[in-house]
Scaffold this motif. Structure first.
Motif, short mmCIF file in Angstrom:
data_model
loop_
_atom_site.label_atom_id
_atom_site.label_comp_id
_atom_site.label_asym_id
_atom_site.label_seq_id
_atom_site.Cartn_x
_atom_site.Cartn_y
_atom_site.Cartn_z
N ASP A 138 -44.73 -109.97 30.06
CA ASP A 138 -44.72 -108.90 29.31
C ASP A 138 -43.18 -108.20 28.89
O ASP A 138 -42.87 -107.28 28.87
CB ASP A 138 -45.64 -107.63 29.85
N ARG A 139 -42.35 -109.38 28.53
CA ARG A 139 -41.04 -108.83 28.27
C ARG A 139 -40.89 -109.35 26.59
O ARG A 139 -41.40 -110.18 26.22
CB ARG A 139 -40.18 -109.51 28.89
N MET A 140 -40.09 -108.31 25.99
CA MET A 140 -39.72 -108.78 24.47
C MET A 140 -38.39 -109.34 24.34
O MET A 140 -37.36 -108.89 25.24
CB MET A 140 -40.09 -107.55 23.76
N VAL A 141 -38.36 -110.41 23.57
CA VAL A 141 -36.98 -111.07 23.45
C VAL A 141 -36.59 -110.85 22.15
O VAL A 141 -37.42 -110.98 20.93
CB VAL A 141 -37.05 -112.59 23.96
N ARG A 142 -35.43 -110.77 21.93
CA ARG A 142 -34.69 -110.65 20.63
C ARG A 142 -33.63 -111.27 20.62
O ARG A 142 -32.77 -111.20 21.48
CB ARG A 142 -34.57 -109.17 19.93
N ILE A 143 -33.28 -112.30 19.76
CA ILE A 143 -32.08 -113.30 19.71
C ILE A 143 -31.13 -112.81 18.50
O ILE A 143 -31.77 -112.86 17.34
CB ILE A 143 -32.26 -114.65 19.84
N GLU A 144 -29.99 -112.39 18.88
CA GLU A 144 -29.07 -112.21 17.82
C GLU A 144 -28.16 -113.67 17.46
O GLU A 144 -27.69 -114.13 18.29
CB GLU A 144 -28.23 -111.14 18.20
N ILE A 145 -28.28 -113.92 16.01
CA ILE A 145 -27.43 -115.17 15.70
C ILE A 145 -26.32 -114.55 14.92
O ILE A 145 -26.62 -113.82 13.96
CB ILE A 145 -28.29 -116.17 14.98
N ILE A 146 -25.33 -114.79 15.42
CA ILE A 146 -23.86 -114.50 14.82
C ILE A 146 -23.10 -115.65 14.21
O ILE A 146 -22.92 -116.47 15.18
CB ILE A 146 -23.04 -113.73 15.81
N GLY A 147 -22.70 -115.50 12.74
CA GLY A 147 -21.81 -116.64 12.26
C GLY A 147 -20.52 -116.16 12.37
O GLY A 147 -20.24 -114.99 12.10
N HIS A 148 -19.54 -117.10 12.56
CA HIS A 148 -18.20 -116.72 12.37
C HIS A 148 -17.48 -117.90 11.43
O HIS A 148 -17.81 -118.93 11.14
CB HIS A 148 -17.58 -116.96 13.58
N THR A 149 -16.04 -117.41 10.93
CA THR A 149 -15.41 -118.02 10.22
C THR A 149 -13.76 -117.88 10.89
O THR A 149 -13.69 -117.22 11.82
CB THR A 149 -14.90 -117.68 8.71
N ASP A 150 -12.97 -118.97 10.37
CA ASP A 150 -11.65 -119.07 11.05
C ASP A 150 -10.84 -117.85 10.45
O ASP A 150 -9.43 -117.86 10.87
CB ASP A 150 -11.10 -120.32 11.14
N ALA A 151 -11.10 -117.08 9.69
CA ALA A 151 -10.41 -115.89 8.99
C ALA A 151 -8.99 -116.60 8.25
O ALA A 151 -7.91 -116.06 8.73
CB ALA A 151 -10.04 -115.06 10.02
#
Lengths: 158, 667
Positions: free
Chosen positions: B571-584
């Motif tokens: 009974d656990r909820m999971v949320r996955i945050e996907i974060i995109g990056h660049t080299d600035a």
């Protein structure tokens, strides 16, 4: 039982019935009650016999004793023809009191053959008139039982 | 009707006249023919008495009714005629008239006789009332006891009789219809007796000229025959002794009933007495007798019985009095020797014992002692005031009880001293301290105290927590807490234990709610760490993975699938945050250029994140469990500006959030 004085009514009764009362009743009350049990065709019949005091000059018969009777036997003495007349006279009186009920004539003292005064014709005439006549002897017991049986048969409904 | 007129001598005129007459007759016939016929009919009716009677008979009842409603003239007119006809009818046939009246006359005459008899009894009462004797007094007592009048009682005692036999005889031919007799009576043949009885009646009637007279009684010495005459039958009762007039009434009633029930059979009787078997009970009802002698015997017997009963009662009473005095003495002695009980007053008042005193609640129960002493507490008036005894024996037990009362999980419900021992009953949580062990602390011997402890579950937080630890057996990494009826579980635990706890934690007595918000599942935490530890690197300026990172993506997919599966089972909820990056790379250009580069970076990083999301949103896993965003160069994974760091920042990283499903912890 009806008839003139000393025709043998009581003697007839005495011979064949059961009795608890003495003969004194007859001279006092004028009647003596007796009982005779008979077997008619397998049926038990109790005759309650009213032996009524005989009639003579001095004493008239008590007709009230006849009230309610189912039948009666007239008794005459074969040695005394006058007793037959008395019997027939009583019969007439009885008819007035109780109406047509079963009845018959008994000529008693048949053992006294020497003194027998009734001729066969008289009997024959009576029979022709419809009378049932039986000759008995209280002394020898001849046909006494038969007389009661015949009366009982007449009294029973056909 | 005249047919000619002598004034006219002429022939023609006479002929004319006749002609006229003829015509008139003709006219009359034509006009009034119907009426004439009717008139003739009426005349015929009036002349024919038979016909007239028939017609009148139709209107007669109605006419009588109308007239008698109007006045009494009709009744007056008919009165003498009716009298005349009744007289004639009675003189013509007395018997049939008597037969008709018999059922009516009987009760009417009886009623009038009863009334007269009652009056006679009353005057008789007055006479006897004046004579005051012992016998009279006794009879008076009996009268008041039985509710009969005094006179009746006197009559009853002076009459002694017995009906020995009853004959029902046909009136017409003297034949016996039914015969009953009392027990032990020797009798002659009923048929002949009844015949003779009838003959005697006839004889008397004939001899003394009373044609319609009836014999009522024949008497010979002590014996008499009571004869009751009915229209069709006679009831003859043979009576020994002096019977009361009431017997006559009994016979009358019986004979009336018999006529009522067997009237037709009696009328048509021809010698067969069988139908009269059913009315035998009426005759048996007439077999009465006075029972005075027996009654007297019964009375003396009763008197003796009463005397004996009184003696027995007296004996029992004095024995029980002596015995109860003895028991009372023993009881008082026992009470006085009992610690914690002080008898203030005791004695006997109006045949009842009483006792007043003081009693320590911990002392023996005086009522119990009374029962032990053989006395009935219901028959003793007791009053006990409670007090605190300062006797040494009570200090120790008081201290022990105080100790028990302060102990959590123990509730004392009753304390009683009996047979020198203290009996303590109460409730005890199995997790509470053992009361028997506390005895030695209170310096009380084990033999002095008997405990009756019923196990129960205490709902105080302390016991709920103890119970929870007992039941759940948590690992060291887990902490249990009970607050506001809620069992809170926090820390880290294996998935299996979490699953068990989710079931058991909701069933612990005393904990209404279950809260696992702060409980982490080890397996999920491991997967979370694994996923967060992975980074997908991309080639410059594209949303394409660097060579060799396809393997990493596959590994990630496996972890994600495992994570969702495991989370679902606890009974656990999971949320996955996907974060995109660049080299600035925008740093290298001017302000305008930087702005441009920033926009481009955001677009690129977002594109990378969206691409990964599309890869990870596997069948069966809802996209809503993921979020994808582009961070551009604002959240570099490595701050360094060396080439290697820059390569690393062209990437997609992950953050995993695990939480419980809200509202689930409510029971």
């Amino acid at each position: 039982m009806l008839g003139a004085f000393a025709v043998g009514k009581t003697s007839l009764v005495k011979r064949f019935v059961e009795s608890i009362f003495s003969e004194k009743y007859q001279t006092t009350v004028g009647v003596k009650i007796d009982k005779k049990a008979l077997d008619i065709n397998g049926q038990q019949v109790n005759l309650i016999l009213w032996d009524i005091q005989g009639e003579d000059e001095a004493q008239e018969i008590r007709l009230s004793y006849l009230r309610g009777a189912s039948g009666y036997i007239l008794v005459a003495d074969g040695t005394r023809p006058v007793s037959l007349d008395v019997a027939l006279a009583i019969h007439e009186k009885a008819k007035e009191t109780v109406g047509e009920v079963a009845h018959m004539l008994v000529l008693n003292k048949s053992d006294l053959t020497d003194e027998w005064k009734l001729d066969d014709n008289t009997v024959k005439e009576l029979t022709e008139k419809g009378w049932t006549v039986i000759t008995t002897s209280a002394r020898t017991g001849q046909d006494v039982e038969k007389a009661f049986t015949v009366l009982a048969q007449k009294m029973l409904p056909a | 009707m005249s047919s000619s007129n002598p004034e006219y001598g002429r022939k023609s005129s006479r002929e004319d006249n006749r002609q006229e007459q003829k015509q008139l007759d003709e006219l009359r016939r034509l006009l009034l023919n119907k009426e004439q016929e009717q008139l003739k009919d009426l005349q015929r009716l009036l002349n024919n008495p038979e016909l007239l009677a028939t017609k009148v008979s139709r209107a007669l009842p109605r006419a009588i009714a109308i007239r008698s409603q109007r006045d009494e003239e009709l009744a007056k007119a008919l009165g003498p005629m009716l009298e005349q006809s009744i007289k004639r009818s009675v003189s013509a046939n007395v018997r049939s008239f008597a037969n008709v009246l018999f059922p009516v006359m009987g009760p009417a005459i009886r009623k009038s006789i009863a009334e007269t008899f009652k009056n006679m009894l009353q005057s008789f009462n007055q006479v006897v009332a004046k004579s005051f004797s012992l016998q009279g007094l006794k009879w008076r007592l009996e009268a008041s006891r039985t509710g009969k009048s005094f006179g009746e009682v006197v009559l009853l005692h002076t009459l002694l009789y017995k009906v020995e036999q009853v004959f029902l005889i046909h009136r017409e031919n003297g034949l016996l219809l039914q015969h009953v007799m009392a027990e032990a009576i020797v009798t002659q043949d009923g048929d002949m007796v009844s015949g003779m009885l009838t003959a005697i009646q006839d004889f008397v009637r004939d001899s003394f000229g009373e044609k319609e007279a009836e014999i009522e009684t024949l008497e010979v010495g002590d014996l008499s025959v009571w004869i009751q005459q009915g229209p069709h039958a006679i009831l003859a009762a043979v009576v020994r002794g002096n019977a009361p007039r009431e017997l006559r009434r009994t016979l009358e009633l019986a004979l009336e009933d018999i006529h009522l029930e067997k009237g037709e059979e009696l009328e048509s009787f021809e010698g067969d007495a069988a139908p009269f078997e059913t009315i035998k009970h009426y005759l048996e009802d007439c077999l009465v007798e006075s029972e005075t002698k027996e009654k007297r015997k019964g009375n003396t017997r009763l008197a003796w019985a009463v005397i004996c009963a009184i003696l027995v009662v007296l004996g029992v009473w004095s024995f029980s009095r002596i015995r109860s005095n003895c028991l009372w003495g023993n009881y008082l002695a026992r009470l006085q020797s009992e610690p914690g009980i002080v008898v203030a007053d005791a004695g006997r008042q109006l045949g009842k014992f009483y006792i007043f005193g003081l009693r320590d609640p911990l002392a023996e129960d005086p009522l119990e002692l009374m029962r032990e002493a053989g006395l009935n507490p219901g028959k003793v008036r007791s009053h006990w005031e409670l007090y605190q005894s300062l006797t040494p024996g009570f200090e120790a037990i008081t201290a022990y009880l105080d100790r028990l009362k302060s102990e959590p999980g123990i509730v004392v419900t009753a304390v009683r001293k009996q047979g020198g021992k203290f009996h303590i009953a109460g409730l005890r949580d199995p997790l509470a301290a053992d009361p028997m062990e506390m005895l030695s602390e209170a310096k009380l011997g084990h033999e002095k105290v008997v405990g009756y402890w019923k196990p129960y579950q205490s709902f105080t937080a302390e016991f709920v927590l103890k119970r929870s630890y007992n039941i759940l057996q948590p690992p060291d990494t887990v902490l249990l807490k009970v607050e506001n009826k809620t069992l809170c579980v926090s820390g880290l635990a294996e998935m299996q234990w979490v699953r068990d706890t989710q079931k058991l934690g909701r069933a612990i007595p005393g904990a209404s709610y279950f809260d696992e918000t702060n409980l982490a599942v080890r397996e999920l935490v491991d997967l979370k760490e694994k996923i967060e530890g992975e980074t997908l690197l991309f080639s410059i300026g594209t949303t394409q993975l660097l060579a060799g990172y396809g393997v990493v993506l596959e590994r990630l997919k496996t972890h994600v699938r495992n994570l969702f599966e495991s989370a679902g089972s606890v009974d656990r909820m999971v949320r996955i945050e996907i974060i995109g990056h660049t080299d600035a790379l925008s740093d290298r250009w001017g302000w305008e250029g930087r702005k441009q580069a920033e926009r481009e970076d955001k677009g690129l990083s977002s594109g990378r994140a969206q691409w990964v999301l599309s890869e990870l949103a596997l069948p069966g896993i809802s996209r809503s469990n993921f979020s994808a965003r582009g961070a551009g160069g604002e959240e570099p994974l490595r701050a360094g500006s060396v080439l290697k760091d820059r390569d690393f920042n062209r990437s997609v990283s992950f953050r995993v959030h695990i939480s419980t499903i809200p509202g689930e912890h409510d029971r």
